[in-house]
Design an enzyme around this catalytic site. Structure first.
Site, PDB file in Angstrom:
ATOM      1  CG  ASP A  82      40.554  45.938  33.686  1.00 56.94           C
ATOM      2  OD1 ASP A  82      39.823  45.132  34.281  1.00 56.94           O
ATOM      3  OD2 ASP A  82      40.821  45.843  32.476  1.00 56.94           O
ATOM      4  CG  ASP A  84      35.577  46.372  34.385  1.00 61.18           C
ATOM      5  OD1 ASP A  84      36.108  47.263  33.706  1.00 61.18           O
ATOM      6  OD2 ASP A  84      35.928  45.173  34.314  1.00 61.18           O
ATOM      7  CG  ASP A 160      31.548  36.605  30.840  1.00 64.98           C
ATOM      8  OD1 ASP A 160      31.457  36.948  32.037  1.00 64.98           O
ATOM      9  OD2 ASP A 160      32.564  36.812  30.156  1.00 64.98           O
TER      10      ASP A 160
END
Ligand code: ATP
Ligand code: MG
Length: 458
Positions: A82, A84, A160
């Site tokens: 996907d 983002d 992260d």
């Protein structure tokens, strides 16, 4: 005196300013900017919807960057799952720009912009820690809410892993790298941004994300990022069960279950996710092949675009817990049907304390288990009834898996295979050739009430 007063005033008014400057003025980082001809990502690689979102944000006077797995996977020549987008527009401003959008989430408020079946996730740049009440921490350092907004740089530092913090701008087609992500990507290394222990405490799901990306991308986990994983595994018990359910699906149903499972075991994370099964697996090596079969099958099915159901995956992952208890109950003289009922109930209720499994998966999972003790009982009309059972296929597949994992089940799998494809006459013959059901001990029923007792005597 006035001079002295003025002097004192000027020094006192200086102190807080100096204090603030030395306390927390984060050093600005100059990002590494990678030009299009060096990184090679073309507009045609990117989803049209994501491009639309970025362009509309830019036209509205906002920044808009592609970030996360989209950029990472394109740089690795893989196709992203996907796309983002990160922006300096607030969720409300994003919502105003796109009619087809809605704000979701509480811990992180994000905007989903929908284009047919595709959803572009738009997040507002995160800020660094602050005292604002928009950022709430638990006593273990977990961020329960994190809606402090910031700029591109602070957003990069709140992500992260460095490989997940690369920003592609549709304006100039450049990639902006604040964390040496490109270098880690080239070295196929997963590195946590900032102090790993603090970052795991803020959000323990990052422990699972480290494993997931390492398995999926074939990256090694950088030494400092890796070192605390085992020790901090216990933090997973603070994660809401519903969020863990989502993460489990990503861990086991993304096509890399085999590598993922091995790492989960290695780092002691399985003990946190499936405590009962992990304990049984540690003590009884005979259960390991079943899980191995399940993860290999799952990966194979995903590679060949076959359907996989979480119910099947959970049935296998929780099987050691359920079956071990079942055997114990049988040994202590509990009937088969009661032992099955109690063992499944116990396994399920213990598991639900950790992971929220929705009913729509829990019910078929239990049926798959139930079929395991019903499939051997084929006498009379039972075989036909079992074949018509809505979960026959999954139960039968589970049975085959147990046999493939080395369980001796009296060729039950091949009997059922033959039965399914036989005609009516052959089926009847197969059933008649079976040994009769072992005789149940006849218990004399006590008459339930007087009326019954009288009838009985008449
Ligand atoms: P996938 O290929 O699974 O979509 P992804 O890297 O895109 O991988 P997402 O879960 O879609 O992962 O998240 C998008 C991005 O958001 C990540 O790349 C990362 O930069 C950031 N992110 C997501 N979850 C976290 C988290 N728990 N902590 C910090 N940053 C996160
Ligand atoms: Mg993603």
């Amino acid at each position: 005196m006035i001079k002295r007063l003025l002097k004192r005033l000027s020094t006192t008014s200086k102190t807080p300013k100096q204090g603030m400057a030395t306390k927390k003025a984060p050093k600005r980082i100059d990002p590494t900017v990678i030009q299009q001809d060096s990184h090679g990502i073309c507009e045609s690689d990117i989803s049209q919807s994501a491009l639309k979102v970025m362009n509309r944000l830019n036209q509205g006077g906002f920044e808009g960057y592609l970030v996360g797995g989209g950029v990472r996977d394109l740089l690795l020549n893989a196709s992203p799952k996907d796309f983002d987008v990160a922006t300096d527009a607030t969720p409300e401003q994003v919502k105003q720009l796109f009619r087809n959008s809605r704000i979701i989430g509480r811990r992180f408020r994000i905007v989903h912009v929908r284009f047919g079946r595709e959803i572009i996730e738009v997040t507002t740049f995160r800020g660094q820690n602050s005292d604002s009440n928009q950022q709430i921490e638990s006593d273990t350092g977990q961020l329960l809410r994190d809606n402090v907004y910031g700029d591109l740089e602070s957003d990069a530092l709140r992500r992260d892993f460095t490989a997940n913090a690369l920003y592609y701008s549709a304006k100039d087609q450049c990639i902006y790298d604040y964390t040496n992500g490109i270098e880690d990507l080239n070295n196929r290394q997963l590195t946590m941004i900032g102090d790993p222990v603090t970052r795991y405490k803020e959000d323990p799901v990052r422990l699972l994300r480290a494993i997931r990306f390492s398995a999926k991308l074939g990256f090694n986990i950088e030494a400092n990022t890796q070192a605390p994983i085992h020790e901090q595994a216990h933090l997973l018990s603070h994660v809401p069960p519903a969020r863990l359910f989502e993460e489990i699906l990503k861990l086991f149903l993304s096509g890399y279950a085999t590598a993922t499972y091995e790492l989960l075991r290695q780092y002691g994370l399985l003990d946190e996710l499936f405590p009962e099964s992990a304990r049984v697996l540690d003590n009884h090596f005979s259960y390991a092949p079943l899980i191995d079969e399940m993860i290999t099958n799952t990966d194979k099915r995903i590679r060949t675009n076959k359907r996989v159901t979480p119910a099947f995956v959970y049935a296998a992952l929780m099987w050691p817990a359920m079956h071990d208890e079942f055997l114990k109950l049988r040994e202590s003289g509990v009937s088969e049907v009661d032992a099955f009922g109690q063992a499944s109930q116990r396994a399920i209720s213990l598991q639900l304390q950790r992971i929220m499994i929705p009913k729509r998966f829990l019910v078929p999972m239990r049926q798959i288990w139930e079929l395991q003790w019903r499939l051997p009982k084929r006498q009379g009309k039972r075989a036909q009834r079992l074949l018509d059972h809505p979960k026959f296929r999954a139960g039968y597949d589970f049975l085959l898996m147990r046999e493939a994992a080395g369980e001796q089940l009296d060729e039950l799998g091949s009997w059922w295979n033959q039965y399914q494809f036989a005609d009516e006459e052959a089926r009847e013959k197969m059933v008649n050739e079976l040994a009769p059901m072992p005789n149940k001990k006849r218990r004399r029923r006590k008459p339930k009430n007087k009326a019954n007792a009288q009838n009985h005597h008449e």
